[in-house]
Design a protein around this motif. Structure first.
Motif, mmCIF file in Angstrom:
data_model
loop_
_atom_site.group_PDB
_atom_site.id
_atom_site.type_symbol
_atom_site.label_atom_id
_atom_site.label_comp_id
_atom_site.label_asym_id
_atom_site.label_seq_id
_atom_site.Cartn_x
_atom_site.Cartn_y
_atom_site.Cartn_z
ATOM 1 N N LEU A 1 0.830 -1.203 0.000
ATOM 2 C CA LEU A 1 0.000 0.000 0.000
ATOM 3 C C LEU A 1 0.868 1.258 0.000
ATOM 4 O O LEU A 1 0.590 2.209 -0.733
ATOM 5 N N PHE A 2 1.908 1.239 0.813
ATOM 6 C CA PHE A 2 2.781 2.410 0.871
ATOM 7 C C PHE A 2 3.464 2.650 -0.477
ATOM 8 O O PHE A 2 3.486 3.777 -0.978
ATOM 9 N N ASP A 3 4.022 1.590 -1.060
ATOM 10 C CA ASP A 3 4.739 1.742 -2.324
ATOM 11 C C ASP A 3 3.823 2.248 -3.429
ATOM 12 O O ASP A 3 4.191 3.122 -4.224
ATOM 13 N N LYS A 4 2.601 1.703 -3.487
ATOM 14 C CA LYS A 4 1.723 2.063 -4.591
ATOM 15 C C LYS A 4 1.029 3.404 -4.362
ATOM 16 O O LYS A 4 0.859 4.185 -5.297
ATOM 17 N N ILE A 5 0.654 3.670 -3.115
ATOM 18 C CA ILE A 5 0.032 4.966 -2.832
ATOM 19 C C ILE A 5 1.050 6.086 -2.983
ATOM 20 O O ILE A 5 0.808 7.095 -3.645
ATOM 21 N N GLY B 1 3.909 5.822 -4.553
ATOM 22 C CA GLY B 1 4.425 5.832 -5.913
ATOM 23 C C GLY B 1 3.569 6.639 -6.863
ATOM 24 O O GLY B 1 4.061 7.202 -7.843
ATOM 25 N N LEU B 2 2.278 6.724 -6.593
ATOM 26 C CA LEU B 2 1.381 7.494 -7.454
ATOM 27 C C LEU B 2 1.140 8.890 -6.907
ATOM 28 O O LEU B 2 0.934 9.835 -7.674
ATOM 29 N N ASN B 3 1.177 9.058 -5.594
ATOM 30 C CA ASN B 3 0.807 10.336 -4.982
ATOM 31 C C ASN B 3 1.968 11.094 -4.363
ATOM 32 O O ASN B 3 1.786 12.226 -3.902
ATOM 33 N N GLY B 4 3.152 10.517 -4.302
ATOM 34 C CA GLY B 4 4.267 11.202 -3.673
ATOM 35 C C GLY B 4 4.185 11.154 -2.159
ATOM 36 O O GLY B 4 3.254 10.598 -1.577
ATOM 37 N N HIS B 5 5.186 11.743 -1.505
ATOM 38 C CA HIS B 5 5.244 11.737 -0.049
ATOM 39 C C HIS B 5 4.410 12.852 0.575
ATOM 40 O O HIS B 5 3.981 12.739 1.719
ATOM 41 N N ALA B 6 4.192 13.917 -0.183
ATOM 42 C CA ALA B 6 3.414 15.056 0.332
ATOM 43 C C ALA B 6 2.920 15.883 -0.845
ATOM 44 O O ALA B 6 3.406 15.742 -1.978
ATOM 45 N N VAL B 7 1.955 16.751 -0.587
ATOM 46 C CA VAL B 7 1.446 17.660 -1.612
ATOM 47 C C VAL B 7 1.314 19.055 -1.010
ATOM 48 O O VAL B 7 0.999 19.211 0.171
ATOM 49 N N VAL B 8 1.593 20.050 -1.851
ATOM 50 C CA VAL B 8 1.343 21.446 -1.499
ATOM 51 C C VAL B 8 0.043 21.838 -2.186
ATOM 52 O O VAL B 8 -0.028 21.884 -3.419
ATOM 53 N N GLN B 9 -1.007 22.053 -1.407
ATOM 54 C CA GLN B 9 -2.325 22.334 -1.951
ATOM 55 C C GLN B 9 -2.664 23.809 -1.804
ATOM 56 O O GLN B 9 -2.389 24.423 -0.774
ATOM 57 N N GLY B 10 -3.269 24.345 -2.852
ATOM 58 C CA GLY B 10 -3.736 25.719 -2.786
ATOM 59 C C GLY B 10 -5.142 25.790 -2.237
ATOM 60 O O GLY B 10 -5.899 24.814 -2.291
ATOM 61 N N TRP C 1 1.867 12.045 3.407
ATOM 62 C CA TRP C 1 1.184 10.758 3.234
ATOM 63 C C TRP C 1 0.596 10.249 4.544
ATOM 64 O O TRP C 1 -0.420 9.554 4.536
ATOM 65 N N ARG C 2 1.175 10.614 5.684
ATOM 66 C CA ARG C 2 0.643 10.156 6.972
ATOM 67 C C ARG C 2 -0.693 10.814 7.264
ATOM 68 O O ARG C 2 -1.594 10.199 7.841
ATOM 69 N N THR C 3 -0.838 12.071 6.856
ATOM 70 C CA THR C 3 -2.103 12.774 7.059
ATOM 71 C C THR C 3 -3.161 12.305 6.077
ATOM 72 O O THR C 3 -4.320 12.069 6.439
ATOM 73 N N LEU C 4 -2.759 12.129 4.821
ATOM 74 C CA LEU C 4 -3.710 11.768 3.776
ATOM 75 C C LEU C 4 -4.236 10.348 3.937
ATOM 76 O O LEU C 4 -5.356 10.045 3.525
ATOM 77 N N ASN C 5 -3.427 9.456 4.523
ATOM 78 C CA ASN C 5 -3.832 8.048 4.661
ATOM 79 C C ASN C 5 -3.743 7.583 6.117
ATOM 80 O O ASN C 5 -3.473 6.414 6.382
ATOM 81 N N ALA C 6 -3.974 8.508 7.051
ATOM 82 C CA ALA C 6 -3.777 8.207 8.471
ATOM 83 C C ALA C 6 -4.654 7.052 8.948
ATOM 84 O O ALA C 6 -4.175 6.130 9.608
ATOM 85 N N GLN C 7 -5.931 7.073 8.619
ATOM 86 C CA GLN C 7 -6.857 6.045 9.118
ATOM 87 C C GLN C 7 -6.465 4.660 8.620
ATOM 88 O O GLN C 7 -6.513 3.680 9.371
ATOM 89 N N LEU C 8 -6.083 4.581 7.350
ATOM 90 C CA LEU C 8 -5.738 3.284 6.773
ATOM 91 C C LEU C 8 -4.518 2.681 7.451
ATOM 92 O O LEU C 8 -4.545 1.523 7.898
ATOM 93 N N PHE C 9 -3.436 3.439 7.569
ATOM 94 C CA PHE C 9 -2.208 2.893 8.140
ATOM 95 C C PHE C 9 -2.325 2.678 9.643
ATOM 96 O O PHE C 9 -1.720 1.746 10.191
ATOM 97 N N GLU C 10 -3.102 3.495 10.352
ATOM 98 C CA GLU C 10 -3.325 3.263 11.780
ATOM 99 C C GLU C 10 -4.130 1.987 11.997
ATOM 100 O O GLU C 10 -3.853 1.214 12.922
ATOM 101 N N ALA C 11 -5.119 1.745 11.142
ATOM 102 C CA ALA C 11 -5.913 0.511 11.248
ATOM 103 C C ALA C 11 -5.038 -0.711 11.015
ATOM 104 O O ALA C 11 -5.162 -1.732 11.717
#
Length: 416
Positions: A56-60, A62-71, A256-266
């Motif tokens: 999950l980490f590699d594919k998420i 790999g497609l979304n990067g480690h972080a995003v700067v959102q406007g 990525w920890r914020t964007l997928n926090a629930q999944l990885f904590e579960a």
């Protein structure tokens, strides 16, 4: 533990009792099997859980990067400056501008929710996950102004679209008219079909050149976000702290920890819970070893008394029965490791066989996220499992061994 020659001989005889003591052999066999199954279950489950997180980490990522700067409002007007600042930040490997927008797609009367992603053509072709997952068509046909797109394999199945199909992408935010807002509908040709391996992505993603996405969404020269990749995903917060200060509240950084926090904590909670539950199996196996040794000591009381009268010490008796119990534990642990390795090697074949026999879909990608059963054995965890199994089986041998060592030959042989 160093044994003398006669101690080794007696321990070997007690491990393989005679014909009249087959029941003891059966109990010892059950103990060995319990240790084997406990160790195998722990190795298999922990390896699969590690595989889940890694895949999950590699594919998420790999497609979304480690972080995003959102406007704010999903709009970044000064994205070129932000990308330049990000690339100048130590520890940042890449800064990729992109656009993401939830929309609808239709083809031959079928409609599906999609997530349209606009990227620069060079970034699309350089993405390793997309390149590896390409199953039909060519990314070379994705050029600005071509109205060509790449779609996920599950989305292609849902729409019934193939290479060359013209799908319609619908945006509710169209142009304003005197009669209200008219939805914007544009036809795009499917130039490539990819499969990332995560069901949600393969079911929703539509990739197109960033210029086409800007035109479709009426963004002008703006983008939605800048995707960042760092040298260390676990330290992404520390690496991006200087960039966050330079942005000065003009944009928001989400990793990525914020964007997928629930999944990885579960996954983390489930991993700990499964480890604790499966440890009980090894604990039960240790009790089985203790019970089998107690039965062996009871059946060999007269032999122990005779050995004591012949000069065998309490320490010798203690070592003999500890050796018998730990040998069962060691053999069970080794067998468990072999069974776990075999299962993990043929894991997908096992899943497919069980599905064939039961007629049930045990691995639904829409529920499991991944399309195949993953596995990633961790040598440190396997070492911990082995040590725990050996320690528990050793502790289980202490009581019956001390019981044998404390046997009083006078009391046993008084009426013989």
């Amino acid at each position: 533990m160093i044994l003398s020659s006669y101690e080794r001989m007696i321990a070997r005889r007690y491990l393989l009792p005679g014909r009249g003591e087959r029941f003891i052999v059966l109990v010892a066999g059950f103990s060995l099997g319990a240790v084997m199954l406990g160790v195998a279950a722990l190795v298999i489950v922990m390896s699969v859980m590690n595989g889940f997180r890694a895949e999950l980490f590699d594919k998420i990522v790999g497609l979304n990067g480690h972080a995003v700067v959102q406007g704010y409002g999903n709009r970044l007007a000064d994205w070129r400056q932000i990308a330049a600042q990000a690339k100048a930040t130590p520890g940042v490997v890449s800064a990729i501008p992109l656009i993401e927008q939830p929309l609808f797609a239709s083809y031959n009367g079928r409609s599906e929710f999609i997530l349209m992603r606009g990227m620069q053509v060079s970034d699309i072709r350089a993405n390793a996950g997309i390149r590896r997952g390409l199953i039909a068509g060519s990314l070379a046909r994705l050029t600005p102004g071509s109205n060509n797109v790449a779609i996920g394999s599950r989305l292609a199945e849902s729409l019934g679209a193939t290479i060359g199909s013209d799908i319609s992408i619908i945006s509710p935010q169209g142009q304003s008219t005197p009669f209200g807002t008219v939805p914007r509908i544009v036809s795009y040709k499917v130039a490539a079909i990819f499969e990332i391996g995560i069901y949600d992505y393969d079911k929703a993603y539509v990739l197109m050149p960033m210029e086409d996405a800007q035109t479709f969404l009426l963004l002008g020269d703006k983008v939605g976000m800048v995707e960042l990749t760092t040298t260390n995903a676990d330290k992404v917060g520390e690496i991006l702290a200087p960039l966050k200060e330079r942005l000065n509240g003009g944009a928001v950084i989400a990793d990525w920890r914020t964007l997928n926090a629930q999944l990885f904590e579960a996954l983390a909670v489930e991993r700990v819970a499964m480890f604790v539950v499966l440890c009980i199996i090894i604990l039960v196996a240790a009790f089985n070893i203790a019970s089998s040794l107690i039965m062996l000591v009871r059946s060999k009381t007269r032999d122990i008394a005779i050995l004591r009268t012949m000069g065998a010490t309490r320490g010798a008796m203690l070592r003999i029965f500890i050796t018998v119990g730990t040998t069962i534990g060691v053999l069970g642990t080794v067998a468990g490791l072999l069974l776990g390795a075999i299962f993990l090697f043929f894991r997908q074949s096992v899943v497919n066989f069980v599905q064939l026999v039961t007629g049930q879909n045990l691995w639904d990608p829409s529920i499991r996220y991944l399309t195949t059963l993953p596995s990633k054995p961790d040598p440190a965890e396997i070492t911990l499992i082995v040590i725990m199994a050996l320690v528990l089986t050793f502790l289980a041998t202490l009581y019956p061994s001390f019981k044998a060592a404390n046997t009083d030959p006078v009391e046993v042989l008084r009426y013989e």
